[in-house]
Design a protein around this motif. Structure first.
Motif, PDB file in Angstrom:
ATOM      1  N   LEU A 212       4.072   5.614  -5.639  1.00 51.38           N
ATOM      2  CA  LEU A 212       3.921   5.441  -7.148  1.00 51.38           C
ATOM      3  C   LEU A 212       2.773   6.467  -7.680  1.00 51.38           C
ATOM      4  O   LEU A 212       2.836   6.967  -8.641  1.00 51.38           O
ATOM      5  CB  LEU A 212       3.859   3.911  -7.572  1.00 51.38           C
ATOM      6  CG  LEU A 212       4.931   3.078  -7.467  1.00 51.38           C
ATOM      7  CD1 LEU A 212       4.522   1.765  -7.685  1.00 51.38           C
ATOM      8  CD2 LEU A 212       6.192   3.605  -8.485  1.00 51.38           C
ATOM      9  N   CYS A 213       1.707   6.326  -7.014  1.00 51.54           N
ATOM     10  CA  CYS A 213       0.513   7.029  -7.357  1.00 51.54           C
ATOM     11  C   CYS A 213       0.712   8.433  -7.122  1.00 51.54           C
ATOM     12  O   CYS A 213       0.102   9.141  -8.167  1.00 51.54           O
ATOM     13  CB  CYS A 213      -0.580   6.581  -6.616  1.00 51.54           C
ATOM     14  SG  CYS A 213      -2.194   7.113  -7.059  1.00 51.54           S
ATOM     15  N   VAL A 214       1.069   9.075  -6.205  1.00 50.31           N
ATOM     16  CA  VAL A 214       1.493  10.368  -5.948  1.00 50.31           C
ATOM     17  C   VAL A 214       2.333  11.056  -7.157  1.00 50.31           C
ATOM     18  O   VAL A 214       2.327  12.024  -7.883  1.00 50.31           O
ATOM     19  CB  VAL A 214       2.213  10.839  -4.605  1.00 50.31           C
ATOM     20  CG1 VAL A 214       2.681  12.103  -4.475  1.00 50.31           C
ATOM     21  CG2 VAL A 214       1.135  10.558  -3.671  1.00 50.31           C
TER      22      VAL A 214
ATOM     23  N   LEU B  63       2.633   4.698 -14.183  1.00 48.87           N
ATOM     24  CA  LEU B  63       2.900   4.540 -12.724  1.00 48.87           C
ATOM     25  C   LEU B  63       1.316   4.428 -11.722  1.00 48.87           C
ATOM     26  O   LEU B  63       1.508   3.848 -11.082  1.00 48.87           O
ATOM     27  CB  LEU B  63       3.384   6.070 -12.248  1.00 48.87           C
ATOM     28  CG  LEU B  63       5.018   6.150 -12.766  1.00 48.87           C
ATOM     29  CD1 LEU B  63       5.568   7.532 -12.261  1.00 48.87           C
ATOM     30  CD2 LEU B  63       5.879   4.936 -12.189  1.00 48.87           C
ATOM     31  N   ILE B  64       0.498   5.215 -12.265  1.00 51.06           N
ATOM     32  CA  ILE B  64      -0.820   5.098 -11.677  1.00 51.06           C
ATOM     33  C   ILE B  64      -1.266   3.663 -11.871  1.00 51.06           C
ATOM     34  O   ILE B  64      -1.804   3.297 -11.099  1.00 51.06           O
ATOM     35  CB  ILE B  64      -1.894   6.298 -12.278  1.00 51.06           C
ATOM     36  CG1 ILE B  64      -1.602   7.422 -11.620  1.00 51.06           C
ATOM     37  CG2 ILE B  64      -3.174   6.064 -11.313  1.00 51.06           C
ATOM     38  CD1 ILE B  64      -2.529   8.596 -12.206  1.00 51.06           C
ATOM     39  N   PHE B  65      -1.257   3.091 -13.080  1.00 48.29           N
ATOM     40  CA  PHE B  65      -1.772   1.794 -13.243  1.00 48.29           C
ATOM     41  C   PHE B  65      -1.042   0.644 -12.315  1.00 48.29           C
ATOM     42  O   PHE B  65      -1.699  -0.128 -11.808  1.00 48.29           O
ATOM     43  CB  PHE B  65      -1.648   1.494 -14.896  1.00 48.29           C
ATOM     44  CG  PHE B  65      -2.196   0.104 -15.040  1.00 48.29           C
ATOM     45  CD1 PHE B  65      -3.337  -0.353 -14.882  1.00 48.29           C
ATOM     46  CD2 PHE B  65      -1.227  -0.860 -15.365  1.00 48.29           C
ATOM     47  CE1 PHE B  65      -4.029  -1.633 -15.303  1.00 48.29           C
ATOM     48  CE2 PHE B  65      -1.719  -2.128 -15.833  1.00 48.29           C
ATOM     49  CZ  PHE B  65      -2.915  -2.421 -15.606  1.00 48.29           C
ATOM     50  N   VAL B  66       0.242   0.873 -12.476  1.00 46.42           N
ATOM     51  CA  VAL B  66       1.207  -0.066 -11.653  1.00 46.42           C
ATOM     52  C   VAL B  66       0.786   0.287 -10.044  1.00 46.42           C
ATOM     53  O   VAL B  66       0.890  -0.778  -9.333  1.00 46.42           O
ATOM     54  CB  VAL B  66       2.660   0.301 -11.849  1.00 46.42           C
ATOM     55  CG1 VAL B  66       3.589  -0.476 -10.920  1.00 46.42           C
ATOM     56  CG2 VAL B  66       2.935  -0.195 -13.141  1.00 46.42           C
TER      57      VAL B  66
ATOM     58  N   LYS C  34      -1.239  -7.099  -4.079  1.00 52.97           N
ATOM     59  CA  LYS C  34       0.016  -7.294  -3.322  1.00 52.97           C
ATOM     60  C   LYS C  34       1.125  -8.056  -4.361  1.00 52.97           C
ATOM     61  O   LYS C  34       1.934  -8.681  -3.747  1.00 52.97           O
ATOM     62  CB  LYS C  34      -0.172  -8.045  -2.362  1.00 52.97           C
ATOM     63  CG  LYS C  34      -1.475  -7.646  -1.346  1.00 52.97           C
ATOM     64  CD  LYS C  34      -1.296  -6.254  -0.821  1.00 52.97           C
ATOM     65  CE  LYS C  34      -2.685  -5.732  -0.142  1.00 52.97           C
ATOM     66  NZ  LYS C  34      -2.480  -4.466   0.509  1.00 52.97           N
ATOM     67  N   LEU C  35       0.922  -7.809  -5.457  1.00 55.64           N
ATOM     68  CA  LEU C  35       1.822  -8.564  -6.462  1.00 55.64           C
ATOM     69  C   LEU C  35       1.764 -10.179  -6.271  1.00 55.64           C
ATOM     70  O   LEU C  35       2.824 -10.870  -6.861  1.00 55.64           O
ATOM     71  CB  LEU C  35       3.160  -8.135  -6.659  1.00 55.64           C
ATOM     72  CG  LEU C  35       3.355  -6.415  -6.619  1.00 55.64           C
ATOM     73  CD1 LEU C  35       4.846  -6.009  -6.477  1.00 55.64           C
ATOM     74  CD2 LEU C  35       2.643  -5.833  -8.284  1.00 55.64           C
ATOM     75  N   ARG C  36       0.805 -10.751  -5.942  1.00 50.92           N
ATOM     76  CA  ARG C  36       0.905 -12.061  -5.678  1.00 50.92           C
ATOM     77  C   ARG C  36       0.926 -12.974  -7.086  1.00 50.92           C
ATOM     78  O   ARG C  36       1.487 -13.883  -7.004  1.00 50.92           O
ATOM     79  CB  ARG C  36      -0.637 -12.452  -5.112  1.00 50.92           C
ATOM     80  CG  ARG C  36      -0.824 -12.204  -3.709  1.00 50.92           C
ATOM     81  CD  ARG C  36      -2.173 -12.720  -3.132  1.00 50.92           C
ATOM     82  NE  ARG C  36      -3.327 -11.890  -3.635  1.00 50.92           N
ATOM     83  CZ  ARG C  36      -3.891 -10.806  -3.054  1.00 50.92           C
ATOM     84  NH1 ARG C  36      -3.506 -10.453  -1.976  1.00 50.92           N
ATOM     85  NH2 ARG C  36      -4.932 -10.285  -3.681  1.00 50.92           N
TER      86      ARG C  36
ATOM     87  N   ASN D  48       0.822  -1.458  -0.032  1.00 51.80           N
ATOM     88  CA  ASN D  48       0.178  -0.004   0.032  1.00 51.80           C
ATOM     89  C   ASN D  48       0.814   1.337  -0.051  1.00 51.80           C
ATOM     90  O   ASN D  48       0.505   2.229  -0.738  1.00 51.80           O
ATOM     91  CB  ASN D  48      -0.912   0.201   1.168  1.00 51.80           C
ATOM     92  CG  ASN D  48      -1.935  -1.177   1.187  1.00 51.80           C
ATOM     93  OD1 ASN D  48      -1.925  -1.649   2.209  1.00 51.80           O
ATOM     94  ND2 ASN D  48      -2.524  -1.455   0.079  1.00 51.80           N
ATOM     95  N   LEU D  49       1.838   1.243   0.638  1.00 51.68           N
ATOM     96  CA  LEU D  49       2.723   2.553   0.839  1.00 51.68           C
ATOM     97  C   LEU D  49       3.767   2.715  -0.279  1.00 51.68           C
ATOM     98  O   LEU D  49       3.778   3.829  -0.863  1.00 51.68           O
ATOM     99  CB  LEU D  49       3.781   2.184   2.071  1.00 51.68           C
ATOM    100  CG  LEU D  49       3.201   2.220   3.497  1.00 51.68           C
ATOM    101  CD1 LEU D  49       4.220   1.824   4.311  1.00 51.68           C
ATOM    102  CD2 LEU D  49       2.460   3.671   3.872  1.00 51.68           C
ATOM    103  N   THR D  50       4.157   1.361  -1.056  1.00 49.79           N
ATOM    104  CA  THR D  50       4.459   1.790  -2.179  1.00 49.79           C
ATOM    105  C   THR D  50       3.807   2.155  -3.413  1.00 49.79           C
ATOM    106  O   THR D  50       4.054   3.151  -4.120  1.00 49.79           O
ATOM    107  CB  THR D  50       5.136   0.279  -2.854  1.00 49.79           C
ATOM    108  OG1 THR D  50       6.209  -0.411  -1.755  1.00 49.79           O
ATOM    109  CG2 THR D  50       5.975   0.313  -4.190  1.00 49.79           C
ATOM    110  N   ALA D  51       2.536   1.490  -3.575  1.00 50.23           N
ATOM    111  CA  ALA D  51       1.598   2.057  -4.392  1.00 50.23           C
ATOM    112  C   ALA D  51       1.114   3.436  -3.899  1.00 50.23           C
ATOM    113  O   ALA D  51       1.124   4.488  -5.354  1.00 50.23           O
ATOM    114  CB  ALA D  51       0.185   1.325  -4.164  1.00 50.23           C
TER     115      ALA D  51
END
Length: 294
Positions: free
Chosen positions: A130-132, A275-278, A286-288, A124-127
């Motif tokens: 990236l999102c910002v 970046l928003i999509f990733v 969670k990249l499962r 969530n923090l990585t996302a």
């Protein structure tokens, strides 16, 4: 249909839901040229509530008074999200509106943290980071300012995230289809009230095919059909795959806007979209799927 058939149909249904929602951005943009925001939403949600109410059929036997207030809460957040998004769409491009709206997927874990005390994980923090970064690339102009349309779209993402949290709080133990009927009905009521208080009813516009056809598409396809495809597809698909497929809504939004609405997309915006999509995929899955294949 058999379970095997439903599992085969699940992912195509989810793809169709994502495509329908993605295509609705430029269609709604065209409708806004001749329809005021509140009445456009009022008609859209009224169509959705009526059609989904008919689809529910025998489910109405389970309906209790409890559904009314729960549907009102969900409908209020949905109405606010759609209203702000639609006002934002009138002031920005459909492609930017599509991707900036997708930010809500990243915001949901942080709202849960505020309400339930459950800390976001490292994905969530990585996302969020990236999102910002992606939002900055998409929405900041040359003088480092954000347009009014982009700001409204980001605000609508907050209400979409709030809507998801509200649904999680009030829907357990209830039939989600019946609850959605009440949600659409109340969202429609709020929009009719907003239209009566702030806008002039577009009687002449409603006689034109170029207005009626987009309204029909938004009410029937983007509201009723897409929702049914999403619900059925998620039941018969694993959550990780479903969330990735549904996040393609923003990608389809950009593609349709470029192909059919003539949106111009710069290299910087494309990087921001990526970046928003990733970020959405990282937050939702969670990249499962990478760990499973590794």
């Amino acid at each position: 249909m058999s379970e095997q058939t439903m599992r085969k149909l699940a992912k195509p249904m989810l793809f169709m839901a994502a495509f329908i929602w993605g295509s609705s951005f430029f269609i709604m943009k065209d409708a806004l040229d001749q329809m005021p925001v509140q009445y456009l939403l009022a008609i859209r949600f009224t169509i959705g509530a009526a059609l989904l109410g008919l689809v529910c059929g025998k489910k109405w036997r389970r309906c209790t008074r409890d559904y009314v207030w729960r549907g009102a809460v969900m409908g209020a957040f949905l109405y606010l999200a759609y209203s702000i998004q639609t006002y934002g769409l009138a002031l920005t491009t459909p492609s930017k509106n599509a991707f900036l709206t997708a930010v809500y997927c990243v915001l949901v874990p942080f709202l849960y943290w505020a309400l339930a005390g459950v800390r976001p994980d490292r994905y969530n923090l990585t996302a969020a980071a990236l999102c910002v970064t992606g939002v900055g690339l998409v929405s900041l102009s040359g003088d480092l300012t954000v347009t009014a349309g982009d700001a409204l779209t980001l605000l609508c993402a907050v209400f979409y995230a709030s809507h998801i949290v509200a649904v999680a709080k009030v829907s357990p133990g209830k039939d989600i289809y019946l609850l959605t009927v009440f949600q659409f009905a109340f969202a429609g009521i709020f929009a009719w009230m907003g239209g009566l208080l702030t806008e002039t009813f577009p009687a002449q516009a409603l006689t034109r095919p170029e207005v009626l056809l987009p309204l029909a598409y938004l009410g029937v396809m983007a509201t009723t059909v897409a929702l049914l495809f999403q619900n059925v597809g998620q039941v018969w698909s694993d959550p990780a795959s479903a969330s990735v497929i549904l996040s393609l809504e923003s990608v389809f939004g950009v593609l349709c806007s470029v192909l059919f609405a003539g949106d111009q997309v710069s290299g910087r915006m494309l990087l921001g979209f990526a970046l928003i999509f990733v970020a959405v995929v990282c937050s939702e899955t969670k990249l499962r799927f990478l760990r499973r294949n590794g």
